[in-house]
Write a protein that holds these residues in place. Structure first.
Motif, PDB file in Angstrom:
ATOM      1  N   LEU A 154       9.564  21.623   7.579  1.00  0.00           N
ATOM      2  CA  LEU A 154      10.487  21.795   8.411  1.00  0.00           C
ATOM      3  C   LEU A 154      11.444  21.382   8.421  1.00  0.00           C
ATOM      4  N   TYR A 155      12.305  20.864   7.924  1.00  0.00           N
ATOM      5  CA  TYR A 155      13.320  20.402   8.558  1.00  0.00           C
ATOM      6  C   TYR A 155      14.300  19.755   7.860  1.00  0.00           C
ATOM      7  N   ASN A 156      15.459  19.377   7.943  1.00  0.00           N
ATOM      8  CA  ASN A 156      16.762  19.509   7.937  1.00  0.00           C
ATOM      9  C   ASN A 156      16.870  18.123   6.583  1.00  0.00           C
ATOM     10  N   ALA A 157      16.779  17.408   7.450  1.00  0.00           N
ATOM     11  CA  ALA A 157      17.052  16.788   6.254  1.00  0.00           C
ATOM     12  C   ALA A 157      15.576  14.797   7.125  1.00  0.00           C
ATOM     13  N   TYR A 158      14.936  13.870   6.028  1.00  0.00           N
ATOM     14  CA  TYR A 158      13.900  13.365   6.079  1.00  0.00           C
ATOM     15  C   TYR A 158      14.953  11.745   6.144  1.00  0.00           C
ATOM     16  N   VAL A 159      14.842  10.669   7.192  1.00  0.00           N
ATOM     17  CA  VAL A 159      15.601   9.423   6.474  1.00  0.00           C
ATOM     18  C   VAL A 159      14.486   8.189   7.152  1.00  0.00           C
ATOM     19  N   GLY A 160      14.333   7.556   6.224  1.00  0.00           N
ATOM     20  CA  GLY A 160      13.206   6.308   5.530  1.00  0.00           C
ATOM     21  C   GLY A 160      13.174   6.281   4.252  1.00  0.00           C
ATOM     22  N   ALA A 161      12.138   5.287   4.242  1.00  0.00           N
ATOM     23  CA  ALA A 161      11.699   4.559   3.278  1.00  0.00           C
ATOM     24  C   ALA A 161       9.927   5.829   2.783  1.00  0.00           C
ATOM     25  N   ASP A 162      10.343   5.298   1.385  1.00  0.00           N
ATOM     26  CA  ASP A 162       8.704   6.252   1.190  1.00  0.00           C
ATOM     27  C   ASP A 162       7.504   5.480   0.970  1.00  0.00           C
ATOM     28  N   ASN A 163       7.156   5.505   1.720  1.00  0.00           N
ATOM     29  CA  ASN A 163       5.812   5.348   2.219  1.00  0.00           C
ATOM     30  C   ASN A 163       4.778   4.828   1.206  1.00  0.00           C
ATOM     31  N   LEU A 164       4.742   6.060   0.919  1.00  0.00           N
ATOM     32  CA  LEU A 164       3.482   6.016  -0.622  1.00  0.00           C
ATOM     33  C   LEU A 164       3.952   5.347  -1.278  1.00  0.00           C
ATOM     34  N   ALA A 165       5.540   4.332  -1.872  1.00  0.00           N
ATOM     35  CA  ALA A 165       5.734   3.707  -2.534  1.00  0.00           C
ATOM     36  C   ALA A 165       5.737   2.328  -2.347  1.00  0.00           C
ATOM     37  N   ILE A 166       5.957   2.358  -0.765  1.00  0.00           N
ATOM     38  CA  ILE A 166       5.520   0.789  -0.461  1.00  0.00           C
ATOM     39  C   ILE A 166       4.397   0.820  -0.347  1.00  0.00           C
ATOM     40  N   GLY A 167       3.016   1.609  -0.216  1.00  0.00           N
ATOM     41  CA  GLY A 167       1.437   1.305  -0.278  1.00  0.00           C
ATOM     42  C   GLY A 167       1.665   0.721  -1.766  1.00  0.00           C
ATOM     43  N   LYS A 168       1.599   1.469  -2.703  1.00  0.00           N
ATOM     44  CA  LYS A 168       1.938   1.356  -4.034  1.00  0.00           C
ATOM     45  C   LYS A 168       2.029  -0.293  -4.355  1.00  0.00           C
ATOM     46  N   LEU A 169       3.721  -0.293  -3.861  1.00  0.00           N
ATOM     47  CA  LEU A 169       4.137  -1.614  -3.895  1.00  0.00           C
ATOM     48  C   LEU A 169       2.821  -2.708  -3.461  1.00  0.00           C
ATOM     49  N   ALA A 170       2.930  -3.070  -2.607  1.00  0.00           N
ATOM     50  CA  ALA A 170       1.838  -3.656  -1.765  1.00  0.00           C
ATOM     51  C   ALA A 170       0.586  -3.829  -2.549  1.00  0.00           C
ATOM     52  N   GLY A 171      -0.077  -3.120  -2.945  1.00  0.00           N
ATOM     53  CA  GLY A 171      -0.992  -3.394  -4.142  1.00  0.00           C
ATOM     54  C   GLY A 171      -1.475  -3.562  -4.926  1.00  0.00           C
ATOM     55  N   GLN A 172       0.190  -3.348  -5.735  1.00  0.00           N
ATOM     56  CA  GLN A 172       0.675  -4.374  -6.830  1.00  0.00           C
ATOM     57  C   GLN A 172       1.128  -5.536  -7.100  1.00  0.00           C
ATOM     58  N   PHE A 173       1.487  -6.097  -5.348  1.00  0.00           N
ATOM     59  CA  PHE A 173       1.484  -7.419  -5.375  1.00  0.00           C
ATOM     60  C   PHE A 173       0.313  -7.996  -4.821  1.00  0.00           C
ATOM     61  N   MET A 174      -0.382  -7.321  -4.524  1.00  0.00           N
ATOM     62  CA  MET A 174      -1.388  -7.967  -3.972  1.00  0.00           C
ATOM     63  C   MET A 174      -2.322  -8.406  -5.790  1.00  0.00           C
ATOM     64  N   ALA A 175      -2.578  -7.433  -6.339  1.00  0.00           N
ATOM     65  CA  ALA A 175      -2.936  -7.383  -7.736  1.00  0.00           C
ATOM     66  C   ALA A 175      -3.035  -8.621  -8.808  1.00  0.00           C
ATOM     67  N   HIS A 176      -0.927  -8.781  -8.182  1.00  0.00           N
ATOM     68  CA  HIS A 176      -0.794  -9.764  -9.361  1.00  0.00           C
ATOM     69  C   HIS A 176      -1.050 -11.003  -8.753  1.00  0.00           C
ATOM     70  N   THR A 177      -0.916 -11.060  -6.826  1.00  0.00           N
ATOM     71  CA  THR A 177      -0.719 -12.456  -6.470  1.00  0.00           C
ATOM     72  C   THR A 177      -2.722 -12.595  -6.722  1.00  0.00           C
ATOM     73  N   LEU A 178      -3.601 -11.838  -6.920  1.00  0.00           N
ATOM     74  CA  LEU A 178      -4.844 -11.869  -7.008  1.00  0.00           C
ATOM     75  C   LEU A 178      -5.505 -11.771  -8.669  1.00  0.00           C
ATOM     76  N   ASN A 179      -3.896 -12.236  -9.413  1.00  0.00           N
ATOM     77  CA  ASN A 179      -4.984 -12.136 -10.813  1.00  0.00           C
ATOM     78  C   ASN A 179      -5.542 -10.965 -11.445  1.00  0.00           C
ATOM     79  N   GLY A 180      -5.545  -9.995 -10.786  1.00  0.00           N
ATOM     80  CA  GLY A 180      -6.484  -9.067 -11.285  1.00  0.00           C
ATOM     81  C   GLY A 180      -7.731  -8.606 -10.715  1.00  0.00           C
ATOM     82  N   GLN A 181      -7.791 -10.103  -9.935  1.00  0.00           N
ATOM     83  CA  GLN A 181      -9.451 -10.150  -9.459  1.00  0.00           C
ATOM     84  C   GLN A 181      -9.789 -10.485  -8.317  1.00  0.00           C
ATOM     85  N   GLY A 182     -10.430  -9.813  -7.425  1.00  0.00           N
ATOM     86  CA  GLY A 182     -10.537 -10.208  -6.139  1.00  0.00           C
ATOM     87  C   GLY A 182     -10.909  -9.197  -5.563  1.00  0.00           C
ATOM     88  N   GLN A 183     -10.918  -9.168  -3.877  1.00  0.00           N
ATOM     89  CA  GLN A 183     -11.146  -8.665  -3.050  1.00  0.00           C
ATOM     90  C   GLN A 183     -10.190  -8.617  -1.832  1.00  0.00           C
TER      91      GLN A 183
END
Ligand code: FRU
Length: 329
Positions: free
Chosen positions: A102-131
């Protein structure tokens, strides 16, 4: 409030004492300087849900025309923010959300997308393997909930990258530091660590260094410009990377003005994000310094205009006095 020339905007900030939120407020004030007729009420809840609820109740008594709110934790703040909306006072939610929508407008980045981007970036950095290890934000904050969900989504399709350890933290550097010391053995086993904001990443890095580990890759979120903040810590090699999380202060005020002036506006104002690392941090820094310079220029011009108006008003009074004395003579 009430008439067309003068509006009152209240801004309820969940926690004011931090560089990212100070930047948000600076942006708001700068944008507000173009609207000298607007009254701006600012309240800082210091990270306390009850205090934020109380402060919103108090500003409501001051007959506000619009509320901007960054809710501390979603659930506890939802009823009061909903009640403002139901009183037909426009509500703009920024950065963190309530749980009702219940709000008229939201202003901000998409935190779901940010989490996803961080995950993809880490997976890429680790070459798809790691903790990976994660240090989350305060439990009930929508930003933390959404970032984690996005991250898990990304890991689902990231081959052999798995979550090694999760530290439930609270967005604060010192808490993340203390917790990292307590879990240092587990952290040392991770191939990469994501803290849900840069401040906590700095706490993690400090604990790792004290344990003799200087090369662990630690990633944050925010990439805030300015001395000692995320962007400069990437440039100097302390922080491995960060996801840009714009504060949206300018956009929040622009949206507020559109609502108050009955102009068209969007319900969801999603700010862009991008991975910042060694490859682009230098360029980002140059650009943000340039923008900073231009902003200072605009500030100077604004001050000049205010000065000119004062001079003009003084001359008007002098003229009026002169005319009155002539008439009387
Ligand atoms: C600042 C902050 C940011 C983070 C955001 C999440 O108070 O912790 O570092 O990105 O809030 O709401």
């Amino acid at each position: 409030s009430g008439n067309n020339t003068q509006f009152t905007i209240a801004f309820s900030q969940c926690i004011g004492d931090d560089a990212w939120r100070e930047t948000m407020l600076d942006e708001m004030k700068r944008e507000l300087s173009f609207y000298p007729d607007i009254e701006f009420i600012y309240r800082d809840a210091g990270g306390d849900n009850q205090k934020q609820i109380q402060q919103i109740k108090e500003v409501l008594e001051q007959d506000i025309d619009l509320l901007i709110v960054s809710p501390n934790e979603a659930e506890p703040l939802t009823p009061i923010v909903d009640s403002v909306f139901q009183k037909n006072i426009p509500v703009i939610v920024t950065d963190r959300k309530t749980s009702s929508g219940l709000y008229n407008a939201y202003v901000g980045a998409d935190n779901l997308a940010i989490g996803k981007l961080a995950g993809q970036f880490m997976a890429h950095t680790l070459n798809g393997q790691g903790q990976i290890g994660i240090v989350t934000g305060l439990k009930g904050t929508s930003a933390s909930i959404e970032r984690k969900k996005g991250l898990l989504d990304a890991l689902d399709s990231a081959g052999n990258v798995r979550l090694g350890v999760e530290i439930q933290s609270d967005w604060e550097r010192h808490t993340a530091y203390e917790q990292s010391k307590q879990h240092i053995e587990q952290l040392l086993e991770q191939d990469i660590i994501l803290a849900f904001n840069d401040q906590m990443a700095f706490g993690v890095i400090q604990a790792l260094r004290e344990a003799g580990e200087n090369y662990k890759r630690v990633i944050g979120i925010d990439a805030l410009p300015g001395e000692g903040n995320g962007l400069s810590e990437i440039v100097n090699g302390t922080l491995f990377a960060s996801m840009l999380y714009p504060t949206g202060g300018t956009e929040a005020i622009r949206t507020a003005m559109a609502i108050l002036q009955r102009k068209p506006y969007k319900r969801d104002n999603i700010l862009g994000t991008v991975v910042i690392n060694q490859d682009n941090a230098g360029l980002m820094m140059l650009q943000s310094n340039k923008i900073q310079e231009q902003q200072e220029d605009i500030d100077k011009r604004q001050e000049l205009i205010v000065e000119q108006n004062k001079i003009y008003r003084n001359q008007q009074t002098t003229l009026n006095v002169l005319i009155t004395s002539l008439v009387l003579a």
